[in-house]
Design an enzyme around this catalytic site. Structure first.
Site, PDB file in Angstrom:
ATOM      1  N   GLY A  10      43.587  37.748  34.222  1.00 45.85           N
ATOM      2  CA  GLY A  10      43.378  39.097  34.767  1.00 45.85           C
ATOM      3  C   GLY A  10      43.180  39.081  36.265  1.00 45.85           C
ATOM      4  O   GLY A  10      42.058  38.931  36.746  1.00 45.85           O
ATOM      5  N   GLY A  15      39.244  39.768  39.314  1.00 39.26           N
ATOM      6  CA  GLY A  15      39.810  38.471  38.929  1.00 39.26           C
ATOM      7  C   GLY A  15      40.409  37.730  40.111  1.00 39.26           C
ATOM      8  O   GLY A  15      40.221  36.513  40.262  1.00 39.26           O
ATOM      9  N   ASN A  33      48.142  36.446  34.471  1.00 42.40           N
ATOM     10  CA  ASN A  33      48.015  37.904  34.408  1.00 42.40           C
ATOM     11  C   ASN A  33      49.110  38.442  33.499  1.00 42.40           C
ATOM     12  O   ASN A  33      50.244  37.934  33.504  1.00 42.40           O
ATOM     13  CB  ASN A  33      48.165  38.492  35.826  1.00 42.40           C
ATOM     14  N   ARG A  34      48.795  39.482  32.721  1.00 39.75           N
ATOM     15  CA  ARG A  34      49.774  40.055  31.783  1.00 39.75           C
ATOM     16  C   ARG A  34      51.075  40.391  32.504  1.00 39.75           C
ATOM     17  O   ARG A  34      52.163  40.045  32.044  1.00 39.75           O
ATOM     18  CB  ARG A  34      49.156  41.315  31.151  1.00 39.75           C
ATOM     19  N   SER A 128      27.796  41.109  39.151  1.00 40.21           N
ATOM     20  CA  SER A 128      27.534  42.243  40.052  1.00 40.21           C
ATOM     21  C   SER A 128      27.832  41.860  41.490  1.00 40.21           C
ATOM     22  O   SER A 128      27.646  40.716  41.895  1.00 40.21           O
ATOM     23  CB  SER A 128      26.089  42.715  39.942  1.00 40.21           C
ATOM     24  N   LYS A 183      22.855  42.820  32.567  1.00 43.10           N
ATOM     25  CA  LYS A 183      23.745  43.461  33.549  1.00 43.10           C
ATOM     26  C   LYS A 183      23.752  44.982  33.351  1.00 43.10           C
ATOM     27  O   LYS A 183      23.763  45.752  34.320  1.00 43.10           O
ATOM     28  CB  LYS A 183      25.167  42.890  33.427  1.00 43.10           C
ATOM     29  N   HIS A 186      20.637  46.261  34.812  1.00 42.05           N
ATOM     30  CA  HIS A 186      20.808  46.196  36.278  1.00 42.05           C
ATOM     31  C   HIS A 186      21.499  47.472  36.765  1.00 42.05           C
ATOM     32  O   HIS A 186      21.061  48.125  37.707  1.00 42.05           O
ATOM     33  CB  HIS A 186      21.637  44.954  36.653  1.00 42.05           C
ATOM     34  N   ASN A 187      22.574  47.830  36.100  1.00 46.65           N
ATOM     35  CA  ASN A 187      23.311  49.038  36.502  1.00 46.65           C
ATOM     36  C   ASN A 187      22.471  50.292  36.277  1.00 46.65           C
ATOM     37  O   ASN A 187      22.535  51.226  37.070  1.00 46.65           O
ATOM     38  CB  ASN A 187      24.629  49.142  35.737  1.00 46.65           C
ATOM     39  N   GLU A 190      20.224  50.527  39.075  1.00 49.48           N
ATOM     40  CA  GLU A 190      21.052  50.957  40.224  1.00 49.48           C
ATOM     41  C   GLU A 190      21.217  52.498  40.210  1.00 49.48           C
ATOM     42  O   GLU A 190      21.092  53.149  41.250  1.00 49.48           O
ATOM     43  CB  GLU A 190      22.399  50.246  40.094  1.00 49.48           C
ATOM     44  N   TYR A 191      21.456  53.064  39.041  1.00 50.15           N
ATOM     45  CA  TYR A 191      21.565  54.526  38.912  1.00 50.15           C
ATOM     46  C   TYR A 191      20.261  55.189  39.368  1.00 50.15           C
ATOM     47  O   TYR A 191      20.266  56.157  40.125  1.00 50.15           O
ATOM     48  CB  TYR A 191      21.800  54.938  37.445  1.00 50.15           C
TER      49      TYR A 191
HETATM   50  N1  LIG Z   1      35.686  46.544  40.521  1.00 47.36           N
HETATM   51  C1  LIG Z   1      34.393  46.241  40.569  1.00 47.36           C
HETATM   52  O1  LIG Z   1      33.698  46.421  41.586  1.00 47.36           O
HETATM   53  C2  LIG Z   1      33.735  45.604  39.390  1.00 47.36           C
HETATM   54  C3  LIG Z   1      32.453  45.081  39.540  1.00 47.36           C
HETATM   55  C4  LIG Z   1      31.857  44.432  38.469  1.00 47.36           C
HETATM   56  C5  LIG Z   1      32.527  44.336  37.278  1.00 47.36           C
HETATM   57  N2  LIG Z   1      33.778  44.891  37.137  1.00 47.36           N
HETATM   58  C6  LIG Z   1      34.441  44.740  35.842  1.00 47.36           C
HETATM   59  O2  LIG Z   1      35.428  43.726  35.929  1.00 47.36           O
HETATM   60  C7  LIG Z   1      36.488  44.000  35.002  1.00 47.36           C
HETATM   61  C8  LIG Z   1      37.811  44.035  35.740  1.00 47.36           C
HETATM   62  O3  LIG Z   1      37.742  45.068  36.686  1.00 47.36           O
HETATM   63  P1  LIG Z   1      38.785  45.213  37.897  1.00 47.36           P
HETATM   64  O4  LIG Z   1      38.192  46.230  38.814  1.00 47.36           O
HETATM   65  O5  LIG Z   1      39.124  43.853  38.429  1.00 47.36           O
HETATM   66  O6  LIG Z   1      40.046  45.814  37.127  1.00 47.36           O
HETATM   67  P2  LIG Z   1      41.521  46.137  37.662  1.00 47.36           P
HETATM   68  O7  LIG Z   1      41.649  45.835  39.114  1.00 47.36           O
HETATM   69  O8  LIG Z   1      41.845  47.497  37.182  1.00 47.36           O
HETATM   70  O9  LIG Z   1      42.416  45.070  36.877  1.00 47.36           O
HETATM   71  C9  LIG Z   1      42.572  45.175  35.520  1.00 47.36           C
HETATM   72  C10 LIG Z   1      43.145  43.870  34.997  1.00 47.36           C
HETATM   73  O10 LIG Z   1      43.170  43.981  33.578  1.00 47.36           O
HETATM   74  C11 LIG Z   1      44.447  43.611  33.102  1.00 47.36           C
HETATM   75  N3  LIG Z   1      44.683  44.281  31.820  1.00 47.36           N
HETATM   76  C12 LIG Z   1      44.474  45.577  31.527  1.00 47.36           C
HETATM   77  N4  LIG Z   1      44.790  45.802  30.229  1.00 47.36           N
HETATM   78  C13 LIG Z   1      45.200  44.622  29.707  1.00 47.36           C
HETATM   79  C14 LIG Z   1      45.621  44.209  28.425  1.00 47.36           C
HETATM   80  N5  LIG Z   1      45.694  45.061  27.403  1.00 47.36           N
HETATM   81  N6  LIG Z   1      45.969  42.913  28.250  1.00 47.36           N
HETATM   82  C15 LIG Z   1      45.888  42.040  29.274  1.00 47.36           C
HETATM   83  N7  LIG Z   1      45.480  42.377  30.517  1.00 47.36           N
HETATM   84  C16 LIG Z   1      45.133  43.644  30.725  1.00 47.36           C
HETATM   85  C17 LIG Z   1      45.391  44.057  34.184  1.00 47.36           C
HETATM   86  O11 LIG Z   1      46.622  43.390  34.041  1.00 47.36           O
HETATM   87  P3  LIG Z   1      48.010  44.057  34.523  1.00 47.36           P
HETATM   88  O12 LIG Z   1      48.160  43.663  35.966  1.00 47.36           O
HETATM   89  O13 LIG Z   1      49.022  43.474  33.642  1.00 47.36           O
HETATM   90  O14 LIG Z   1      47.870  45.555  34.346  1.00 47.36           O
HETATM   91  C18 LIG Z   1      44.596  43.612  35.422  1.00 47.36           C
HETATM   92  O15 LIG Z   1      44.739  42.247  35.663  1.00 47.36           O
HETATM   93  C19 LIG Z   1      36.118  45.323  34.331  1.00 47.36           C
HETATM   94  O16 LIG Z   1      35.420  45.068  33.162  1.00 47.36           O
HETATM   95  C20 LIG Z   1      35.201  45.955  35.351  1.00 47.36           C
HETATM   96  O17 LIG Z   1      34.350  46.924  34.779  1.00 47.36           O
HETATM   97  C21 LIG Z   1      34.396  45.475  38.178  1.00 47.36           C
END
Ligand SMILES: NC(=O)c1ccc[n+]([C@@H]2O[C@H](COP(=O)([O-])OP(=O)(O)OC[C@H]3O[C@@H](n4cnc5c(N)ncnc54)[C@H](OP(=O)(O)O)[C@@H]3O)[C@@H](O)[C@H]2O)c1
Length: 469
Positions: A10, A15, A33-34, A128, A183, A186-187, A190-191
């Site tokens: 991912g 990621g 990555n998918r 986080s 976690k 934690h959130n 944060e709220y």
């Molecule tokens: N963003 C933040 O600040 C943050 C902070 C803490 C935690 N998180 C958590 O971290 C996780 C990832 O968040 P992100 O912000 O990095 O997400 P993102 O940028 O939207 O990326 C989503 C990833 O998921 C993959 N994906 C989605 N559906 C899939 C499926 N059915 N099978 C395989 N791969 C799939 C996508 O692959 P494709 O490229 O193929 O679509 C992409 O690599 C989430 O749980 C999020 O809540 C995020």
């Protein structure tokens, strides 16, 4: 090719940044990555000798040293199950799957058991710090078996943020879903903290009629004192930023409708399920719900005019009063969250060390703050069941700051400013520190209309009164 130390599936925002962080610590990492184009793009921009792309899951799994350690960082929910389902047939007994997404802890419990049945290890790891944290050092909250944790310990300790003493902002939280639970709370905290900060901003802006630069200056002053934290630090910038389209400041053009991804709501739901009170966190979720009704609020605001501004406090006095009020309200929010973690730990048989949780929140995460170092040190000396309000040095602070929180809430209420975060922080304190609460009255009513019985203060057993006599 030499086998990779770890793999990551991912390459989205989190990621890609976490992979780069791992590679920067000279661990070999395979990435998948998918959508293959995303992998190609990632390698083009950030590829180096430590990052090994794979086009298929089979190729990816084959690149990993045994026991395989695989981080999943895809959208929380069904995507995590979809990845696990495809991965399972390719793995061997003892391999470790680590979900670093924001997964609901109930899903983590289910996945932990499902993988255990196949002889696989599952770690639910809260992360986080957003994308910056993922790249430069997040706060990491892993839960699962200790055996599984030991297989990733050196990598996770290397990539984590640093605490106040330079130690890694990661610790083994506890069995199965303990990491994702912590976690989630934690959130929730944060709220709560963001809500009380927003209410302070609201009073300063609407009672004292301050403009964004002056507000930014006050938040800077707060950040130079005991409220020093990431959230206060970024407030300085959020308040001072000039708008790029119009005259004036961006903050005044941002629509007052707060979004959410659900972790605050999950915290509130679980507190209700457990029968534990976290009113400030829950109110922060409610406040976001109310903010979403912009049209209704606008219509109603035309019918109900606010009263004329009333305050007998000059600005300098209020700025200092609010600083102490926010401090007390922050402690109350932490007290609620910590109490919930403690009760959930008892319920789920997790051995959670709250001093360690405070320590790993000192760096990397969104609620990182000086106050966490105070909590870390205080809880090191306390026993497991100590409520935050029982800690002597915090009790001293609270005795001084609670009256100032009371003054702030009064000022907000008098002027029709919604202060549900600050007032619940106060009423939680007032209730939990009251020897006598009016639950006797409730019991009397319950017995009257439903013969639900009551207990007495002076005799053992359940009593019922025939109220018609
Ligand atoms: N963003 C933040 O600040 C943050 C902070 C803490 C935690 N998180 C958590 O971290 C996780 C990832 O968040 P992100 O912000 O990095 O997400 P993102 O940028 O939207 O990326 C989503 C990833 O998921 C993959 N994906 C989605 N559906 C899939 C499926 N059915 N099978 C395989 N791969 C799939 C996508 O692959 P494709 O490229 O193929 O679509 C992409 O690599 C989430 O749980 C999020 O809540 C995020």
């Amino acid at each position: 090719m030499e086998k990779s130390n770890i793999g990551l599936i991912g390459l989205g925002v989190m990621g890609s940044n976490l992979s780069r962080n791992i590679a920067s610590k000279k661990f070999h990492i395979s990435v998948y990555n998918r959508t293959t184009e995303v992998t190609d793009e990632f390698i083009k921009e950030h590829g180096n000798e430590y990052i090994h792309p794979a086009k298929t899951l089979e190729e990816f799994v084959d690149q990993l040293e045994v026991p395989r350690k695989i981080i999943i960082l895809v959208k929380a929910g069904k995507a995590v199950d979809a990845v696990i389902e495809k991965l399972m047939p390719l793995l061997e007994k003892g391999d470790v799957v680590i979900d670093c997404g924001n997964s609901n802890f109930n899903n983590t419990l289910r996945r932990f058991d499902a993988l255990k049945e196949k002889g696989l290890q599952f770690i639910g790891c809260g992360v986080s710090g957003g994308e910056e944290g993922a790249l430069h050092g997040p706060s990491l909250m892993p839960g699962g078996t200790l055996e599984a944790w030991n297989t990733i310990k050196n990598i996770f300790e290397s990539i984590a943020a640093r605490d106040f003493s330079g130690g890694p902002c990661v610790t083994y939280i506890g069995d199965n879903a303990a990491g994702h639970y912590v976690k989630m709370v934690h959130n929730g905290i944060e709220y709560g903290v963001m809500q009380i900060m927003a209410e302070g901003y609201d009073i300063l802006k609407n009672v004292y009629k301050l403009d964004p630069p002056k507000l930014s200056e006050i938040f800077k002053k707060y950040n130079d004192g005991k409220l020093k934290s990431y959230l206060f630090e970024i407030s300085i910038e959020v308040l001072a930023r000039k708008d790029e389209f119009e005259d004036g400041y961006l903050i005044d053009y941002i629509l007052d409708r707060a979004a959410q991804k659900g972790t605050g709501k999950w915290t509130a739901i679980d507190a209700l399920k457990q029968g534990e009170a976290i009113p400030t966190i829950t109110e922060a979720v409610f406040a976001r719900f109310i903010s979403s009704h912009k049209d209704l609020r606008t219509n109603l605001s035309k019918k109900y005019q606010k009263e004329k501004i009333k305050t007998d406090m000059d600005l300098d006095t209020f700025v200092s009063t609010l600083e102490d009020a926010l401090y007390a309200a922050m402690l109350s929010s932490y007290a609620q969250g910590y109490h919930l973690i403690r009760e959930a730990a008892k319920e789920n048989k997790w051995d959670i060390d709250i001093a360690e949780v405070s320590r790993i929140w000192e760096g990397g995460c969104i609620i990182r703050a000086d106050i966490l170092n105070v909590l870390h040190k205080a809880f090191e000396k306390a026993n497991k069941d100590t409520h935050l309000f029982e800690i002597p040095e915090l009790a001293k602070d609270l005795q001084r700051t609670i009256p100032l929180l009371r003054k702030t809430v009064t000022l907000g209420v008098q002027n029709g400013i919604p202060v549900s975060g600050l007032s619940t922080a106060l009423s939680y304190f007032d209730a939990i520190t009251s020897k006598q609460v009016p639950a006797n009255f409730i019991q009397g009513l319950r017995d009257y209309f439903g013969a639900h019985t009551y207990k007495r203060t002076d005799k053992e057993g359940a009593f019922h009164t025939d109220w018609n006599i």
